[in-house]
Enzyme design. Structure first.
Site, PDB file in Angstrom:
ATOM      1  CG  ASP A 176       4.838  27.488  -3.034  1.00  0.00           C
ATOM      2  OD1 ASP A 176       4.872  26.709  -3.991  1.00  0.00           O
ATOM      3  OD2 ASP A 176       4.051  27.318  -2.071  1.00  0.00           O
TER       4      ASP A 176
ATOM      5  CG  ASP B 235       7.373  38.843   2.524  1.00  0.00           C
ATOM      6  OD1 ASP B 235       8.426  38.812   3.186  1.00  0.00           O
ATOM      7  OD2 ASP B 235       6.893  37.841   1.972  1.00  0.00           O
TER       8      ASP B 235
ATOM      9  CG  ASP C 188      10.877  35.631  -0.018  1.00  0.00           C
ATOM     10  OD1 ASP C 188      10.885  35.488   1.223  1.00  0.00           O
ATOM     11  OD2 ASP C 188       9.846  35.855  -0.667  1.00  0.00           O
TER      12      ASP C 188
ATOM     13  NE  ARG D 174       4.773  27.908   2.612  1.00  0.00           N
ATOM     14  CZ  ARG D 174       4.553  27.583   1.326  1.00  0.00           C
ATOM     15  NH1 ARG D 174       4.322  28.537   0.445  1.00  0.00           N
ATOM     16  NH2 ARG D 174       4.581  26.333   0.930  1.00  0.00           N
ATOM     17  CD  GLN D 175       0.326  24.618   8.331  1.00  0.00           C
ATOM     18  OE1 GLN D 175      -0.115  24.095   9.339  1.00  0.00           O
ATOM     19  NE2 GLN D 175       0.296  24.019   7.156  1.00  0.00           N
TER      20      GLN D 175
ATOM     21  CG  ASP E  63      -0.195   0.046   2.535  1.00  0.00           C
ATOM     22  OD1 ASP E  63       1.057  -0.051   2.513  1.00  0.00           O
ATOM     23  OD2 ASP E  63      -0.838   0.192   3.573  1.00  0.00           O
TER      24      ASP E  63
ATOM     25  N   GLY F 246       4.518  33.961  -7.091  1.00  0.00           N
ATOM     26  CA  GLY F 246       3.677  35.163  -7.025  1.00  0.00           C
ATOM     27  C   GLY F 246       4.405  36.349  -6.402  1.00  0.00           C
TER      28      GLY F 246
ATOM     29  CE  LYS G 131       3.778  38.181   0.566  1.00  0.00           C
ATOM     30  NZ  LYS G 131       4.611  37.018   0.244  1.00  0.00           N
TER      31      LYS G 131
HETATM   32  C1  R5P Z   1       6.088  34.412   2.478  1.00  0.00           C
HETATM   33  O1  R5P Z   1       5.902  34.827   3.573  1.00  0.00           O
HETATM   34  C2  R5P Z   1       7.343  33.716   2.040  1.00  0.00           C
HETATM   35  O2  R5P Z   1       8.489  34.295   2.579  1.00  0.00           O
HETATM   36  C3  R5P Z   1       7.447  33.726   0.536  1.00  0.00           C
HETATM   37  O3  R5P Z   1       7.514  35.056   0.080  1.00  0.00           O
HETATM   38  C4  R5P Z   1       6.247  33.061  -0.083  1.00  0.00           C
HETATM   39  O4  R5P Z   1       5.880  31.893   0.618  1.00  0.00           O
HETATM   40  C5  R5P Z   1       6.543  32.695  -1.496  1.00  0.00           C
HETATM   41  O5  R5P Z   1       5.402  32.104  -2.042  1.00  0.00           O
HETATM   42  P1  R5P Z   1       4.981  32.427  -3.528  1.00  0.00           P
HETATM   43  O6  R5P Z   1       6.187  32.147  -4.389  1.00  0.00           O
HETATM   44  O7  R5P Z   1       3.844  31.463  -3.795  1.00  0.00           O
HETATM   45  O8  R5P Z   1       4.544  33.855  -3.554  1.00  0.00           O
END
Ligand code: R5P
Length: 296
Positions: free
Chosen positions: A219, A166, A215, A93-94, A35, A222, A189
């Protein structure tokens, strides 16, 4: 001497770290049930040893499960200590209860690693510094500056400006601006939800500069793509982004292709699973190997 192993998520990086240390990379005996459940079993080879497990916990969550099971297997087989090298830790991120009823995934993962038997963690560019306090064992929280700074120097850009896309990036970006003795530009941001950037306002002068966005992760792209568009619109002549963790999910590929970014520099904390134009990869292996030498 520490015994080195790498899980399935970090095989290539594990080999590089082992090469840097001049040590062999062991093979984790791993069985798989029909599984899909994983079953690592060390069979006594680690008895009394200090075991180092290299595994980033990017999706799927099986990478985390594999790490937890392997730590447990090493302890069950009599390892005297387990050091986890997870250059990228997912779920970070959490990091606080943003909304009532939300999970604190970073704290949960710290608890799970401790419960499995980890005694030390080496990781890179956590989403926020306070996450270190979630772990009740020693954490070496490294930054990718030792590989990013020499690369930035090699580019010989004459009008450098560092841009924090940000508020969460201000502290790490400020360190780069201070190191190079150049201006720091902040962005405001506004988020519309997870991975949804409603708006970015560049708060500073960027006309004619070589702007470098710093950064912890890219992800869906964006954040850095919208920041890059605004920086170019406000006159930056070059825009580069340095993001330690190349999560690169969702619309990342198409966004990066059309954002006007001159270069995106990432590390191999997460392996690139797709070919991305304009992406350069710097390895975290040398400074992780140094950190391991210090704790062995
Ligand atoms: C946000 O607080 C993180 O530091 C990154 O800026 C964010 O997670 C990046 O995610 P994405 O590429 O989807 O904007």
């Amino acid at each position: 001497m520490m015994q080195l192993y790498a899980g399935t998520a970090s095989q290539a990086l594990g080999k590089k770290i082992a090469e840097q240390l001049g040590q062999p990379l062991g093979i984790i005996p791993m069985h798989r049930f029909s599984d899909g459940e994983l079953y690592p079993q060390f069979k006594g080879s680690v008895k009394g040893a200090h075991v180092c497990l290299i595994q980033s916990t990017y999706p799927p969550a099986d990478h985390l499960m594999e790490l937890l099971l392997t730590i447990d297997a090493a302890k069950q087989a009599g390892a005297s200590a387990v050091t986890v090298v997870a250059p990228y830790l997912g779920y970070m991120r959490q990091d606080r209860a943003h909304h009532t009823g939300g999970s604190i995934g970073a704290q949960l993962q710290a608890n799970l690693l401790a419960a499995a038997g980890a005694g030390r963690l080496i990781t890179c560019d956590l989403h926020a510094q306070h996450i270190v306090d979630f772990f009740d064992f020693p954490v070496a929280h490294l930054t990718s500056a030792p590989v990013f700074i020499p690369y930035i120097q090699s580019l010989q850009l004459s009008r450098l400006t560092f841009v924090a896309p940000d508020s969460g990036s201000v502290a790490r970006t400020k360190q780069y601006a201070q190191y190079f003795g150049v201006p720091l530009v902040l962005c405001k941001k506004r988020k519309a939800g997870p991975n949804q950037v409603a708006d970015i306002q560049v708060q500073g002068e960027v006309g004619g500069t070589d702007a470098i966005i710093i950064d912890d992760m890219v992800d869906t792209g964006g954040t850095i793509c919208l920041a890059a568009q605004h920086l170019k619109a406000q006159g930056a002549r070059t825009v580069l982004a340095f993001c330690t963790h190349a999560v690169l999910s969702g619309y990342a590929h198409s966004r990066l292709a059309s954002a006007g970014l001159d270069e995106l520099v990432v590390t191999d904390a997460i392996p690139l699973r797709q070919d991305f134009p304009q992406v350069k990869v710097c390895s975290v292996a040398p400074f992780i190997a140094r950190a391991l030498q210090q704790c062995s």
